[in-house]
Each structure stands twice: as structure tokens, then as C-alpha cells.
Design a protein around this motif. Structure first.
Motif, short mmCIF file in Angstrom:
data_model
loop_
_atom_site.label_atom_id
_atom_site.label_comp_id
_atom_site.label_asym_id
_atom_site.label_seq_id
_atom_site.Cartn_x
_atom_site.Cartn_y
_atom_site.Cartn_z
N ARG A 78 -25.90 1.54 -9.39
CA ARG A 78 -27.05 0.75 -8.94
C ARG A 78 -27.81 0.20 -10.15
NH1 ARG A 78 -29.86 4.43 -5.93
NH2 ARG A 78 -28.52 3.97 -4.16
N VAL A 79 -27.99 1.04 -11.18
CA VAL A 79 -28.67 0.59 -12.40
C VAL A 79 -27.87 -0.53 -13.06
CG1 VAL A 79 -29.34 1.30 -14.74
CG2 VAL A 79 -29.87 2.78 -12.80
N LYS A 80 -26.55 -0.37 -13.16
CA LYS A 80 -25.70 -1.40 -13.79
C LYS A 80 -25.73 -2.70 -13.00
CE LYS A 80 -22.21 1.52 -14.38
NZ LYS A 80 -20.88 2.04 -14.74
N ARG A 81 -25.73 -2.63 -11.68
CA ARG A 81 -25.81 -3.85 -10.87
C ARG A 81 -27.11 -4.59 -11.12
NH1 ARG A 81 -23.69 -0.71 -6.74
NH2 ARG A 81 -25.73 -0.57 -5.74
N LYS A 82 -28.23 -3.84 -11.18
CA LYS A 82 -29.52 -4.46 -11.48
C LYS A 82 -29.48 -5.14 -12.84
CE LYS A 82 -32.70 -1.41 -9.00
NZ LYS A 82 -33.73 -0.37 -9.18
N LEU A 83 -28.95 -4.43 -13.84
CA LEU A 83 -28.90 -4.99 -15.19
C LEU A 83 -28.05 -6.26 -15.24
CD1 LEU A 83 -28.56 -1.74 -17.33
CD2 LEU A 83 -30.58 -3.19 -17.05
N ARG A 84 -26.89 -6.24 -14.61
CA ARG A 84 -26.03 -7.42 -14.60
C ARG A 84 -26.72 -8.61 -13.93
NH1 ARG A 84 -22.07 -4.24 -12.23
NH2 ARG A 84 -21.06 -3.02 -13.84
N HIS A 85 -27.39 -8.35 -12.82
CA HIS A 85 -28.08 -9.42 -12.10
C HIS A 85 -29.20 -10.01 -12.95
CE1 HIS A 85 -30.55 -11.37 -8.99
NE2 HIS A 85 -29.38 -11.59 -8.42
N ASP A 145 -35.57 5.19 -11.80
CA ASP A 145 -36.73 5.29 -10.92
C ASP A 145 -37.52 3.98 -10.82
OD1 ASP A 145 -36.15 8.01 -10.54
OD2 ASP A 145 -37.30 8.55 -12.33
N LEU A 146 -37.19 2.99 -11.64
CA LEU A 146 -37.94 1.74 -11.67
C LEU A 146 -37.44 0.77 -10.60
CD1 LEU A 146 -38.03 1.03 -15.51
CD2 LEU A 146 -39.75 2.20 -14.14
N ASN A 147 -38.36 -0.07 -10.11
CA ASN A 147 -37.93 -1.12 -9.19
C ASN A 147 -37.38 -2.30 -9.99
OD1 ASN A 147 -40.04 -2.94 -9.94
ND2 ASN A 147 -41.42 -2.00 -8.47
N TYR A 148 -36.88 -3.30 -9.30
CA TYR A 148 -36.23 -4.44 -9.94
C TYR A 148 -37.13 -5.14 -10.95
CZ TYR A 148 -33.62 -8.78 -10.40
OH TYR A 148 -32.93 -9.86 -10.90
N GLN A 149 -38.38 -5.42 -10.56
CA GLN A 149 -39.29 -6.14 -11.45
C GLN A 149 -39.62 -5.34 -12.71
OE1 GLN A 149 -40.19 -9.24 -11.53
NE2 GLN A 149 -39.06 -9.66 -9.67
N GLU A 150 -39.78 -4.03 -12.57
CA GLU A 150 -40.06 -3.18 -13.73
C GLU A 150 -38.86 -3.14 -14.68
OE1 GLU A 150 -43.16 0.01 -11.72
OE2 GLU A 150 -41.00 0.28 -11.42
N VAL A 151 -37.67 -3.05 -14.13
CA VAL A 151 -36.46 -3.08 -14.97
C VAL A 151 -36.38 -4.41 -15.70
CG1 VAL A 151 -33.93 -3.06 -14.96
CG2 VAL A 151 -35.18 -1.46 -13.51
#
Length: 121
Positions: free
Chosen positions: A58-65, A89-95
């Protein structure tokens, strides 16, 4: 993310870690190395300390996006993004904010003053 945008080979990772420079904030470490190429290439590293496979993916998908969103403003370097504990633990905007901040520190992201509004350095 297309294969041409990825750092996959062990020797590429070793070159980036060995010859590149590193920058960090509380959530990410970025190693970067300038290479003569048409676009950036990125490698992602998410430790087992962050959680099980579902959490890490899930973290990697967020990072790639996020990286594909930021791609027009990224420099033509090879870089590796290492996620630190707490990113899961961070949401998309925080990441996104934290990643933009560390990429700006590494001089890989060049877009106005977006990175100064809410960073956790």
C-alpha cells in the motif's frame, strides 16, 4: 509506472548508494545520482519493519502514484526512496507533502514553493 522509470538492477542500486548523495526528513531518505538520460528513474525501499506485505505494498502504491503525479517537475536523476517507520500511518496528502519536501531538499523536485507549506523536517 513504466519499467523505464524504475531502478531494478542490484548494481544500479549499489551505484546510487555508493556514489550518490543522501538527504532525509522524518519519513523518507532519498539517495540520488545524476545520470545522462531522458527522464528520472526511481527505486523504492519499504522495510518489513513497517508492517506486513499488504501494508508495504500500500505504501509503495502511494509512492508510485505520487511520483507519477510529480514526474513533470522531477529532474533527470536516478534515485532511491526509502520509507521510514511512521509512513504507513499517514494519509495520501501527508505522504505527498513529506515526499515533496525530501525531494526538494535533494534538489530533485523543482516547482515553486509547494514544499514549504507543511513539512515535517
Amino acid at each position: 509506472m513504466k519499467k523505464t522509470y524504475r531502478v531494478k538492477r542490484h548494481q544500479d542500486f549499489q551505484a546510487i548508494f555508493g556514489q550518490g548523495k543522501s538527504v532525509a526528513n522524518r519519513k523518507f531518505v532519498v539517495y540520488s545520482l545524476e545520470r545522462p538520460q531522458k527522464h528520472f528513474r526511481v527505486g523504492l525501499s519499504v522495510s518489513k519493519k513497517l508492517g506486513n506485505a499488504v501494508t508495504r505494498n500500500r505504501v509503495k502504491r502511494k509512492l508510485r502514484h505520487i511520483l507519477m503525479e510529480l514526474s513533470p517537475d522531477l529532474t533527470k536523476h536516478d534515485f532511491v526512496v526509502i520509507a521510514r517507520k511512521g509512513v504507513e500511518d499517514l494519509n495520501y496528502q501527508e505522504v505527498k507533502q513529506n515526499l515533496k519536501h525530501v525531494l526538494a531538499l535533494a534538489q530533485l523536485y523543482r516547482k515553486g514553493n509547494d514544499c514549504e507549506e507543511n513539512h515535517e523536517a
